[in-house]
Design an enzyme around this catalytic site. Structure first.
Site, short mmCIF file in Angstrom:
data_model
loop_
_atom_site.label_atom_id
_atom_site.label_comp_id
_atom_site.label_asym_id
_atom_site.label_seq_id
_atom_site.Cartn_x
_atom_site.Cartn_y
_atom_site.Cartn_z
CD GLU A 79 -25.72 31.89 13.76
OE1 GLU A 79 -26.20 31.98 12.63
OE2 GLU A 79 -24.59 31.46 13.99
N GLY B 85 -25.53 40.25 7.23
CA GLY B 85 -25.78 40.13 5.80
C GLY B 85 -26.96 39.21 5.52
CB ALA B 86 -27.91 36.50 4.47
CG MET B 87 -30.21 33.54 10.19
SD MET B 87 -28.67 33.07 11.02
CE MET B 87 -29.10 31.43 11.54
CD GLU B 88 -26.64 29.86 9.29
OE1 GLU B 88 -26.57 31.07 9.00
OE2 GLU B 88 -25.94 29.33 10.17
CG HIS C 111 -21.91 32.01 3.76
ND1 HIS C 111 -20.62 31.77 4.16
CD2 HIS C 111 -22.63 32.09 4.90
CE1 HIS C 111 -20.56 31.71 5.48
NE2 HIS C 111 -21.78 31.91 5.96
CD GLU C 112 -26.10 33.16 5.08
OE1 GLU C 112 -26.22 32.22 5.91
OE2 GLU C 112 -25.32 34.11 5.25
CG HIS D 245 -24.47 28.16 6.87
ND1 HIS D 245 -23.43 27.65 7.59
CD2 HIS D 245 -24.32 29.52 6.91
CE1 HIS D 245 -22.67 28.64 8.06
NE2 HIS D 245 -23.19 29.79 7.65
CD GLU E 73 -21.17 31.20 10.14
OE1 GLU E 73 -20.88 31.37 8.94
OE2 GLU E 73 -22.36 31.23 10.56
N1 BES Z 1 -24.95 32.61 10.44
C1 BES Z 1 -24.53 33.85 9.90
C2 BES Z 1 -25.42 34.98 10.26
C3 BES Z 1 -25.27 35.49 11.67
C4 BES Z 1 -24.13 36.10 12.05
C5 BES Z 1 -26.26 35.37 12.57
C6 BES Z 1 -24.01 36.59 13.34
C7 BES Z 1 -26.14 35.84 13.86
C8 BES Z 1 -25.02 36.47 14.25
C9 BES Z 1 -24.49 33.77 8.37
O1 BES Z 1 -24.33 32.51 7.85
C10 BES Z 1 -23.30 34.56 7.93
O2 BES Z 1 -22.22 34.16 8.22
N2 BES Z 1 -23.51 35.68 7.26
C11 BES Z 1 -22.48 36.59 6.85
C12 BES Z 1 -22.26 36.56 5.37
C13 BES Z 1 -21.37 35.48 4.87
C14 BES Z 1 -21.23 35.54 3.37
C15 BES Z 1 -20.01 35.45 5.51
C16 BES Z 1 -22.96 37.96 7.24
O3 BES Z 1 -24.11 38.11 7.60
O4 BES Z 1 -22.15 38.88 7.18
ZN ZN Z 2 -22.40 31.75 7.87
#
Ligand code: BES
Ligand code: ZN
Length: 849
Positions: A122, A254-257, A290-291, A294, A313
């Site tokens: 992503e 932070g992380a990816m779903e 959160h993940e 998703h 999001e």
């Molecule tokens: N889908 C996003 C990760 C992402 C963000 C991928 C930008 C590519 C580009 C993931 O679900 C997400 O939102 N992660 C957040 C943490 C969340 C608790 C708000 C993050 O990584 O900060």
């Molecule tokens: Zn997210």
């Protein structure tokens, strides 16, 4: 290869892809610098379109060969993709490409982190893996074969078969390419299982590097709680046989779903009492939730295009906020979210980077993973839920899941579901998605003969590219108190839909005291002139915890503004109100800690701007220091008692009760240090058996200009733990005095453990520098220069993280002419860098324009 000339993408240009993907087979032969990826993709013409343009995205790929229906082809290749003629009937496209994960420092696509292969696709990273229609509305069923000598080989979906040096995975759920993931490494797992509400057993794993297996238990518990909560509250069940989480040290976010294979920044999943703070535990629980959430809001129902990003999001943030509230207390959670919203989202909405929750154009989508799309996107869902009520919200969500399961949906689809489920016309409400800027709601009051009239006026200031603003639907929760503090009118939801509107309350025995915008019922700024006595009354008596806290916060902010402006001494109404709250054992310690916490220096800068002043970060720093000293002196007798009361004698547990006590205890500790010179903090450091207590004591010592010995000891103790060392790096910069911050950051870049390649480490130092307001905005300009130097260096390696961090300069217009000139010069120097990435180019030009 240099990026093609940056192109602006517009929402209005959306057109579906001319082909449909039926299935995707991928084979990865993994080697660090010459990984071979072969793809076999079944396409057919899209019956919904009439044009026939077969263009596949692809970047930084070396094409070895391509075939259509088995016959070699010679496609046209550009820096952004591949184009060729294809049959006007179903066909199979095959390609073999070579990529180099080991030299991929952008951490997008397939890359290596500590000897392990991993992916981040992503938003548009899959095109760096192979040629593909890399857009979220193209969904396919993926089968993946991985060939590697590494022991653990993972991809999305369910495991099919594996042998020595290979493994195959199949994901039965059609998905867009951004949810693809692959991991290969020398990993160990902490297995567990979860039985879903329909009785299916799911294997759960958290995969980590050997040595980290002791830091998985908390994340696993959080995962199981999330799975259960989504069943109980949203009726959503997990849909594969396995759910894998992998911890990766080098990760931009932070992380990816990714479907069935979430990939986490190790800081967002690994936890132990010795190495993680209470705040870390809370964040880990929230990110895992959160993940996981998703899986339904993002994966089963995805986005048609990236303009719809808030569809997944905003909704998923709203869901993780509800979850955390349920786990740890709604009131404190709402206040914490409001602090973030105001400090970051209101700030973004008020500056050069302001954009609607659904933007209409972008250059680089990675730059639009913003607090506006996330936090304001979540606020919009919260307002909807308030307006229709919890039961109708539940009904609408059920309809959303049944109607759109398997779809790539839009905001229009989302709102239509609410209209159909509730019969409500959401035409005006929809403007929340298209209109940028934070509305201001001005209040005036009138009371005659038992009738109280509240008049609300809304106004949204212009934002870049949007001068005219319409009136929005603003849910305003209001309650009325009498002079004894009794609630004479319980909370009602007023719907402000016009520019100006009056609401009356009759049959009152005396002039009421209003409590307006309870629970922060809308993401707006309330303009309500009130005396400090009135605010102190609400701090003491408001029955809405959010407004009780907010009254104290506004008092503190007013005190700080007055101190900066004319060196005023702190208002006694504030100090006495604070003392009363602190003394009140009936209040949750976490709540008391929030009342005790001051607005940030950046908040004060913004408050001064709002009052028509030019903020001076050095003067703001001094005022904050002076106020803390005043508070410490005023509460001198109370502090030791509260500190003692907050002692936790039970073994460490990261639950909300214990954490709340530690938060309050450590807030008090910081004040005590202004009286006892850090004696208590030094004692706490020595006695600490957990990171929360250790780190808080160290921070207090450093801020008191002490703690050199403890800092050295900390480094010796933790030098082999990356995540703890990130704290060590960051703390020195965030606790440095204004004159020392830049030098401290600079010196840390010479430390052997400093590396630009790890985003956590880079952010530890430079995120902390940007967050040390008086240090970053030092009148010498050294803060601006140092950050610019390092962002220029980082851009060549990691554009995404560089671009995000340029936001530190976005408030340049606030400051005096000298600082403005220096900030602009720093931005210009970044902009003038040869071969600057598209990501950073877009950010810098938006900030400067
Ligand atoms: N889908 C996003 C990760 C992402 C963000 C991928 C930008 C590519 C580009 C993931 O679900 C997400 O939102 N992660 C957040 C943490 C969340 C608790 C708000 C993050 O990584 O900060
Ligand atoms: Zn997210």
């Amino acid at each position: 290869m240099k990026d093609a000339a940056p192109q602006t993408i517009y929402l209005r240009d959306y057109a579906p892809f001319d082909y449909v993907v039926d299935s995707v087979q991928l084979t990865f032969k993994l080697t660090p610098t010459a990984t071979r990826v072969t793809s076999r993709i079944a396409f057919r013409p899209n019956p919904a379109t009439t044009t026939r343009d077969f263009f596949l995205h692809g970047e930084q790929l070396r094409l070895i060969g391509a075939r259509i229906d088995g016959k070699s082809i010679d496609p046209e290749i550009t820096s952004t993709g591949l184009r060729c003629d294809v049959p006007d009937a179903p066909f199979v496209f095959e390609a073999e490409v070579e990529i180099s994960p080991d030299t991929n420092t952008a951490l997008e696509g397939l890359y290596m982190s500590g000897g392990m292969y991993c992916t981040q696709c992503e938003a548009e990273g899959f095109r760096k893996i192979t040629f593909y229609p890399d857009r979220p509305d193209v969904m396919g069923v993926f089968t993946v074969r991985i060939e590697s000598d590494l022991p653990v080989l993972l991809s999305n979906g369910n495991p099919v078969t594996s042998g020595d040096g290979w493994a195959e995975w199949h994901d039965p759920w059609p998905k867009p390419a951004y949810l693809f993931a692959l991991v290969a490494g020398d990993l160990v797992n902490q297995p567990d299982t979860f039985t879903t509400m329909s009785g299916r057993d799911v294997d759960l794993n958290i995969w980590v590097r050997p040595g980290d297996e002791g830091k998985c238990a908390f994340g696993m518990k959080a995962l199981k709680k999330s799975m259960k909560w989504d069943e109980d509250v949203y009726g959503r069940e997990y849909d594969l046989d396995v759910f894998n989480i992998v911890a990766v040290d080098d990760f931009n976010m932070g992380a990816m779903e990714n479907k069935g294979l979430n990939i986490f920044n190790s800081s967002a999943v690994l936890a132990s009492p010795e190495t993680s703070t209470d705040a870390n535990f809370e964040r880990i629980e929230a990110i895992i939730a959160h993940e996981y959430f998703h899986n339904w809001t993002g994966n089963r129902i995805t986005c048609r295009d990236w303009f719809q990003l808030c569809l997944k999001e905003g909704l998923t943030v709203f869901r993780d906020q509800q979850f955390t509230g349920d786990m740890r207390g709604q009131a404190v959670k709402r206040i914490n979210d409001a602090v973030v919203l105001r400090a970051h989202q209101f700030r973004e909405d008020n500056g050069p980077l302001a954009h609607p929750v659904r933007p209409t154009s972008f250059v680089e989508i990675n730059n639009f993973y913003t607090v506006t799309i996330y936090e304001k996107g979540a606020e919009i869902i919260g307002m909807l839920r308030r307006l229709v009520g919890p039961d109708a919200y539940e009904k609408a969500l059920d309809l959303y899941f049944t109607r759109h399961d398997g779809d790539a949906a839009t905001i229009e689809d989302w709102l239509k579901v609410f209209e159909d489920a509730t019969g409500r016309d959401l035409t005006q409400f929809a403007k929340w998605y298209s209109q940028a800027g934070t509305p201001r709601v001005a209040v005036s009051e009138e009371y005659t003969d038992g009738t109280y009239t509240l008049t609300l006026r809304q106004h949204t200031p212009p934002t870049p590219g949007q001068d005219h603003k319409d009136a929005l639907v603003i849910p305003v929760a209001v309650g009325l108190l009498n002079e004894n503090g009794d609630e004479v009118v319980p909370t009602q939801l007023l719907e402000l839909t016009q520019a100006e509107q009056s609401f009356t309350f009759g049959g009152l025995a005396s002039r009421p005291i209003p409590s307006i915008l309870r629970d922060l019922s809308a993401p707006v700024i309330l303009e309500h002139e009130q005396t400090s006595a009135r605010r102190a009354f609400l701090l003491a008596h408001d029955t809405d915890p959010f407004n009780k806290w907010d009254a104290g916060r506004t008092l503190a902010q007013d005190v700080l503004v007055a101190m900066v402006r004319d060196g005023a001494t702190p208002d006694a109404a504030y100090l006495d109100g604070l003392a009363a709250v602190l003394r009140d054992d009936g209040l949750d310690p976490a709540f008391r800690a929030l009342v005790l916490a001051l607005p940030s220096e950046d908040d004060t800068a913004q408050a001064l701007v709002d009052a028509g002043d030019t903020p001076d970060p050095s003067a703001i720093y001094d005022a904050h220091e002076t106020l803390k000293l005043h508070i410490a002196q005023h509460l001198q007798d109370l502090l030791p008692r509260v500190y003692a009361d907050m002692t936790v004698t039970a073994p460490y547990h990261p639950d909300a009760d214990q954490a709340g006590k530690r938060t309050l205890g450590n807030g008090v500790l910081a004040l005590l240090a202004r009286i006892d010179g850090g004696r208590q903090a030094a004692a706490q450091y020595t006695a600490a058996d957990n990171m929360t207590q250790q780190l808080a004591a160290l921070a207090t010592l450093l801020k008191a200009g002490k703690g050199a010995a403890e800092l050295a000891k900390f480094e010796r103790e933790w030098q082999d733990d990356r995540l703890v060392m990130d704290k060590w790096f960051g703390l020195q910069v965030s606790c440095a005095a204004p004159d020392a911050a830049v030098q401290t950051a600079q010196k840390l870049t010479d430390h052997p453990a400093f590396t630009m390649k790890n985003p956590n480490r880079f952010r530890a130092v430079f995120g902390a520098l940007a967050g040390n307001a008086a240090g970053f905005h030092h009148p010498s300009g050294a803060g601006y220069a140092l950050l610019a130097d390092w962002l220029i260096k980082l851009d060549a390696l990691n554009p995404q993280t560089t671009a995000r961090m340029t936001a530190a300069f976005s408030t340049w217009r606030r400051y005096d002419a000298e600082r403005q000139a220096m900030m602009r010069a720093a931005l210009q120097r970044i902009a003038d860098t040869p071969d600057l990435s598209r990501d950073t180019t877009e950010m810098v030009s938006r900030i400067l324009d």
